[in-house]
Write a protein that holds these residues in place. Structure first.
Motif, short mmCIF file in Angstrom:
data_model
loop_
_atom_site.label_atom_id
_atom_site.label_comp_id
_atom_site.label_asym_id
_atom_site.label_seq_id
_atom_site.Cartn_x
_atom_site.Cartn_y
_atom_site.Cartn_z
N TYR A 39 -12.61 10.75 7.43
CA TYR A 39 -11.57 11.00 6.43
C TYR A 39 -12.18 10.90 5.04
CZ TYR A 39 -7.44 10.24 3.51
OH TYR A 39 -6.48 10.32 2.52
N SER A 40 -11.90 11.89 4.22
CA SER A 40 -12.54 11.99 2.91
C SER A 40 -11.82 11.23 1.81
CB SER A 40 -12.61 13.47 2.50
OG SER A 40 -11.29 13.96 2.26
N GLY A 41 -10.60 10.79 2.06
CA GLY A 41 -9.82 10.16 1.01
C GLY A 41 -8.90 11.11 0.28
N ALA A 42 -8.80 12.36 0.74
CA ALA A 42 -7.89 13.34 0.14
C ALA A 42 -6.92 13.82 1.21
CB ALA A 42 -8.67 14.52 -0.43
N GLN A 43 -5.66 13.96 0.84
CA GLN A 43 -4.66 14.42 1.80
C GLN A 43 -3.45 14.97 1.07
OE1 GLN A 43 -2.41 11.41 3.96
NE2 GLN A 43 -2.65 9.92 2.31
N ILE A 44 -2.60 15.65 1.84
CA ILE A 44 -1.21 15.93 1.47
C ILE A 44 -0.35 15.15 2.43
CG2 ILE A 44 0.62 17.65 1.30
CD1 ILE A 44 -1.53 19.75 0.70
N ILE A 45 0.65 14.46 1.92
CA ILE A 45 1.50 13.65 2.78
C ILE A 45 2.95 13.71 2.32
CG2 ILE A 45 1.14 11.49 1.48
CD1 ILE A 45 0.98 10.11 4.31
N ASP A 46 3.85 13.75 3.29
CA ASP A 46 5.28 13.65 3.01
C ASP A 46 5.63 12.17 2.99
OD1 ASP A 46 8.03 13.64 2.96
OD2 ASP A 46 8.27 15.17 4.50
N PRO A 47 6.07 11.62 1.86
CA PRO A 47 6.32 10.19 1.78
C PRO A 47 7.66 9.76 2.36
CG PRO A 47 6.73 11.19 -0.34
CD PRO A 47 6.22 12.28 0.56
N ALA A 48 8.41 10.68 2.95
CA ALA A 48 9.74 10.34 3.44
C ALA A 48 9.70 9.19 4.44
CB ALA A 48 10.41 11.57 4.07
N GLY A 49 8.66 9.14 5.28
CA GLY A 49 8.57 8.10 6.30
C GLY A 49 8.33 6.71 5.75
N LEU A 50 8.01 6.60 4.48
CA LEU A 50 7.78 5.28 3.89
C LEU A 50 9.03 4.42 3.92
CD1 LEU A 50 5.66 6.29 0.76
CD2 LEU A 50 4.83 5.08 2.79
N SER A 51 10.19 5.05 3.92
CA SER A 51 11.43 4.29 3.89
C SER A 51 11.66 3.50 5.18
CB SER A 51 12.62 5.23 3.65
OG SER A 51 12.71 6.19 4.69
N ASP A 52 10.95 3.85 6.26
CA ASP A 52 11.10 3.14 7.53
C ASP A 52 10.18 1.92 7.65
OD1 ASP A 52 12.93 5.08 8.37
OD2 ASP A 52 11.33 6.37 9.18
N ILE A 53 9.29 1.72 6.69
CA ILE A 53 8.33 0.63 6.74
C ILE A 53 8.84 -0.52 5.89
CG2 ILE A 53 5.95 -0.05 6.25
CD1 ILE A 53 5.16 2.88 6.76
N LYS A 54 8.94 -1.70 6.49
CA LYS A 54 9.59 -2.83 5.83
C LYS A 54 8.65 -3.64 4.94
CE LYS A 54 13.28 -1.59 7.96
NZ LYS A 54 14.26 -0.78 7.21
N GLN A 55 7.35 -3.64 5.23
CA GLN A 55 6.42 -4.43 4.44
C GLN A 55 6.40 -3.96 2.99
OE1 GLN A 55 5.81 -3.04 7.49
NE2 GLN A 55 3.97 -3.93 8.40
#
Length: 227
Positions: free
Chosen positions: A164-180
């Protein structure tokens, strides 16, 4: 194509010590230019209008470095380091809605096309994250076994030879399911992998990890011989 990029610049830089005792890692210079500026050059080449940089360790120096750069906003983590996942979630009000680019600031590339290559491969109807990868032969200074296996349709799974190079495209919608509050984006990748929406694309150039002092020389040799 996403219209915003998050550049991760909030790490403590412990592997780069003692160089990071008085200077944040993103301001360590490679070939006469701070690592952060190498990263921002990729965003500028891709003509991404919104740029967000997070800060923590010696963050005042990064904020001062960017003070006269229009269009770059700061996500301040000086009171609490949130890691990549928590940091991205904190920055969402600055980034806007929808998928975003994210980019680590501790690497260099042999050209400025990395984010454009991601954009060309992005299929939002199928993908929740698209990671830019390299074979180990073109990942200079990388000493691990690899990060992902790349399937025939581009889907990713853990434990293969691709880096993994450290570059990506990501949909952040799933962040809402993470409680930490503070967590790595690895948690979101694992969620998207289970859903079959974690994908990879292969960068066409060379890349160098600049996480340690030894990596500086490796990166400078790479840039001198490949650009």
């Amino acid at each position: 194509m996403p219209s915003a990029v998050m550049v991760f610049a909030a790490g403590r830089g412990t592997r780069m010590a003692p160089l990071t005792d008085k200077r944040p890692k993103p301001l360590i210079e490679v070939s006469g230019k701070p690592l952060l500026d190498h990263a921002l050059a990729l965003a500028e080449a891709a003509e991404i209008p919104r740029k967000v940089v997070n800060i923590h360790h010696l963050g005042d120096q990064i904020a001062a470095h960017l003070a006269d750069r229009p269009g770059i906003r700061i996500s301040d983590e000086r009171t609490a380091l949130l890691e990549t996942g928590g940091g991205l979630r904190k920055a969402l009000p600055l980034l806007g809605e929808g998928p975003v680019f994210t980019l680590n600031s501790d690497a260099v590339w042999t050209d400025h096309s990395a984010l454009r290559q991601l954009s060309a491969a992005w299929r939002p109807q199928d993908m929740a994250a698209l990671l830019l990868l390299l074979p180990r032969a073109r990942a200079h200074g990388y000493t691990g076994p690899g990060n992902f296996a790349l399937g025939p349709e581009g889907r990713l799974s853990r434990g293969g030879p691709w880096v993994y190079s450290g570059a990506q495209i990501i949909d952040p919608a799933g962040l809402s399911d993470i409680k930490q509050k503070a967590f790595s984006l690895n948690l979101l990748w694992d969620k998207y992998a289970v859903e079959g929406r974690l994908y990879g694309a292969v960068y066409s150039g060379h890349w160098a990890d600049v996480g340690t002092p030894m990596g500086i020389e490796t990166a400078e040799i790479l840039l001198k011989t490949n650009t």
